[in-house]
Design a protein around this motif. Sequence first.
Motif, mmCIF file in Angstrom:
data_model
loop_
_atom_site.group_PDB
_atom_site.id
_atom_site.type_symbol
_atom_site.label_atom_id
_atom_site.label_comp_id
_atom_site.label_asym_id
_atom_site.label_seq_id
_atom_site.Cartn_x
_atom_site.Cartn_y
_atom_site.Cartn_z
ATOM 1 N N PHE A 200 0.614 -1.107 -0.047
ATOM 2 C CA PHE A 200 -0.132 0.031 0.155
ATOM 3 C C PHE A 200 0.668 1.288 0.072
ATOM 4 O O PHE A 200 0.300 2.260 -0.327
ATOM 5 N N SER A 201 2.126 1.337 0.741
ATOM 6 C CA SER A 201 3.066 2.353 0.707
ATOM 7 C C SER A 201 3.462 2.691 -0.845
ATOM 8 O O SER A 201 3.713 4.012 -0.938
ATOM 9 N N SER A 202 3.285 1.987 -1.878
ATOM 10 C CA SER A 202 3.656 2.271 -2.943
ATOM 11 C C SER A 202 2.438 2.421 -4.038
ATOM 12 O O SER A 202 2.147 3.463 -4.704
ATOM 13 N N ALA A 203 1.389 1.493 -3.728
ATOM 14 C CA ALA A 203 0.369 1.451 -4.483
ATOM 15 C C ALA A 203 -0.639 2.729 -4.305
ATOM 16 O O ALA A 203 -1.112 3.462 -5.270
ATOM 17 N N ILE A 204 -0.854 3.120 -3.180
ATOM 18 C CA ILE A 204 -1.710 4.222 -3.031
ATOM 19 C C ILE A 204 -1.443 5.480 -3.394
ATOM 20 O O ILE A 204 -1.938 6.236 -4.179
ATOM 21 N N ILE A 208 -3.173 7.661 -6.315
ATOM 22 C CA ILE A 208 -3.653 9.245 -6.123
ATOM 23 C C ILE A 208 -2.826 10.055 -7.041
ATOM 24 O O ILE A 208 -3.482 11.235 -7.537
ATOM 25 N N CYS A 209 -1.767 9.899 -7.447
ATOM 26 C CA CYS A 209 -0.872 10.538 -8.494
ATOM 27 C C CYS A 209 -2.015 10.721 -9.856
ATOM 28 O O CYS A 209 -1.547 11.721 -10.733
ATOM 29 N N THR A 235 6.609 12.174 2.051
ATOM 30 C CA THR A 235 7.255 13.082 0.959
ATOM 31 C C THR A 235 6.348 13.141 -0.336
ATOM 32 O O THR A 235 6.241 13.953 -1.111
ATOM 33 N N CYS A 236 5.703 11.996 -0.711
ATOM 34 C CA CYS A 236 4.969 11.684 -1.920
ATOM 35 C C CYS A 236 3.786 12.779 -1.768
ATOM 36 O O CYS A 236 3.322 13.358 -2.635
ATOM 37 N N TYR A 237 3.177 12.404 -0.657
ATOM 38 C CA TYR A 237 1.877 13.245 -0.313
ATOM 39 C C TYR A 237 2.170 14.564 -0.322
ATOM 40 O O TYR A 237 1.258 15.529 -0.722
ATOM 41 N N GLY A 238 3.192 15.128 0.438
ATOM 42 C CA GLY A 238 3.665 16.454 0.471
ATOM 43 C C GLY A 238 3.771 16.966 -0.884
ATOM 44 O O GLY A 238 3.289 18.208 -0.953
ATOM 45 N N PRO A 318 -2.133 0.853 -10.214
ATOM 46 C CA PRO A 318 -2.401 1.996 -9.892
ATOM 47 C C PRO A 318 -3.633 2.523 -10.842
ATOM 48 O O PRO A 318 -4.303 3.242 -10.334
ATOM 49 N N GLU A 319 -3.567 2.236 -11.773
ATOM 50 C CA GLU A 319 -4.671 2.670 -12.920
ATOM 51 C C GLU A 319 -6.057 2.282 -12.499
ATOM 52 O O GLU A 319 -6.824 3.019 -12.425
ATOM 53 N N LYS A 320 -6.032 1.094 -11.883
ATOM 54 C CA LYS A 320 -7.254 0.399 -11.568
ATOM 55 C C LYS A 320 -7.923 0.861 -10.251
ATOM 56 O O LYS A 320 -8.789 1.178 -9.937
ATOM 57 N N LEU A 321 -6.761 1.280 -9.237
ATOM 58 C CA LEU A 321 -7.085 1.731 -8.050
ATOM 59 C C LEU A 321 -7.438 3.220 -8.160
ATOM 60 O O LEU A 321 -8.437 3.738 -7.506
ATOM 61 N N ALA A 322 -7.014 3.988 -8.917
ATOM 62 C CA ALA A 322 -7.506 5.309 -9.309
ATOM 63 C C ALA A 322 -8.955 5.187 -9.839
ATOM 64 O O ALA A 322 -9.814 5.995 -9.497
#
Length: 381
Positions: A200-204, A208-209, A235-238, A318-322
């Motif tokens: 999840f640390s990578s996929a979420i 969201i990107c 860092t990514c969310y920031g 990531p595409e499916k999750l988005a």
Amino acid sequence: MEDKGLIVLAAGGTGGHLFPAEALGHELKARGYRVHLVTDSRAERFAGKFPADEIHVVPSSTIGSKNPVALAKALLKLWSGMRAARRLFSRIKPMAVIGFGGYPTVPPLLASTTMKIPSLIHEQNAVMGRANRMLASRVQAIAGGFLPEGHGTHAAKTVVTGNPVRPGVIAASAQAYVTSGDDDPFNLVVFGGSQGAQFFSSAIPSAICLLEDQYRKRLKVTQQARAEDEDAVNTCYGKLGLAADVSPFFADMPDRIAGANLVISRSGASTVSELAVIGRPAILVPYPYALDHDQAANAAALKAEGGAEVITQSHLSPEKLAKILRRAMDDPARLAETARAAKATGKPDAAKRLADLVEGIAAGRPVGEFRSSEVREGPDA
């Protein structure tokens, strides 16, 4: 209050085993029993709220290696743990010993059953774990969270109680589900349990990107991440300008679940049970490396009642999750219906049911008294 005696709870040192034991402990204490916990050193971060009068660490080991030397060492440690548990029980004289799975329960349950102390195991999952399978033939009763009553090798002594949930979960269940409109914040809660938060640390963040600004600006994320991933996720969310709270552990997770519009999580038994009692819509991603595929079975049980969507990790790009996040944010009515279906499956009284069974086996009452009438009477009754 009258002292009714001592009950020993034995649980492996992860939240999935300790949380239902904690819930039973609170119920037994309320009924006037003293409670001791037997566990391993991993339990320290969870033990602060555990309602135990005393906590005992007994040697144990996982039987996972096929290497004969490693196997011999593991068996020797289990034997040592059983002897330590026998000495402990001879001193404290429990009325009953209750195991919640994980290899740290094996020595105390072997000790209690060889000492003829009334004993019970609780299996949280829809598929019985290895440690509980080792103990099933020795105990007086098997309590199940998702185990089917009336089926299997040990059907005659299996009672479906549900998975006890902590008092904080019961309190959080009083909060009604609140839908999120087009311009409202959308609270997304993500957690991976003791295994699998790395995915999840990578996929979420990657998903969201891919979201358009109209969706991203509404998101408020609570995410459990391993300590070694925490900085990278933050860092990514920031960089995305996203409101996010990232941590390896949240002591107030029941309240965070209650405040969620959507949960994305693994499907350990405690997780599924807490989602059902609180009643929140979820995307469940079973941990793919579980030896017994127990998480897949747990997830399927909630999905069958309309209380969750289940997606395998290998299919969750990531595409499916988005796409899933867009659809969820665009259709609050569907999320509300999923929340209602999840809550309908919850068993908020599971701790009481299990405590009744514990008192029954301690008193020598037949297990059949505690099983559902349909199972007792049979299908043709």
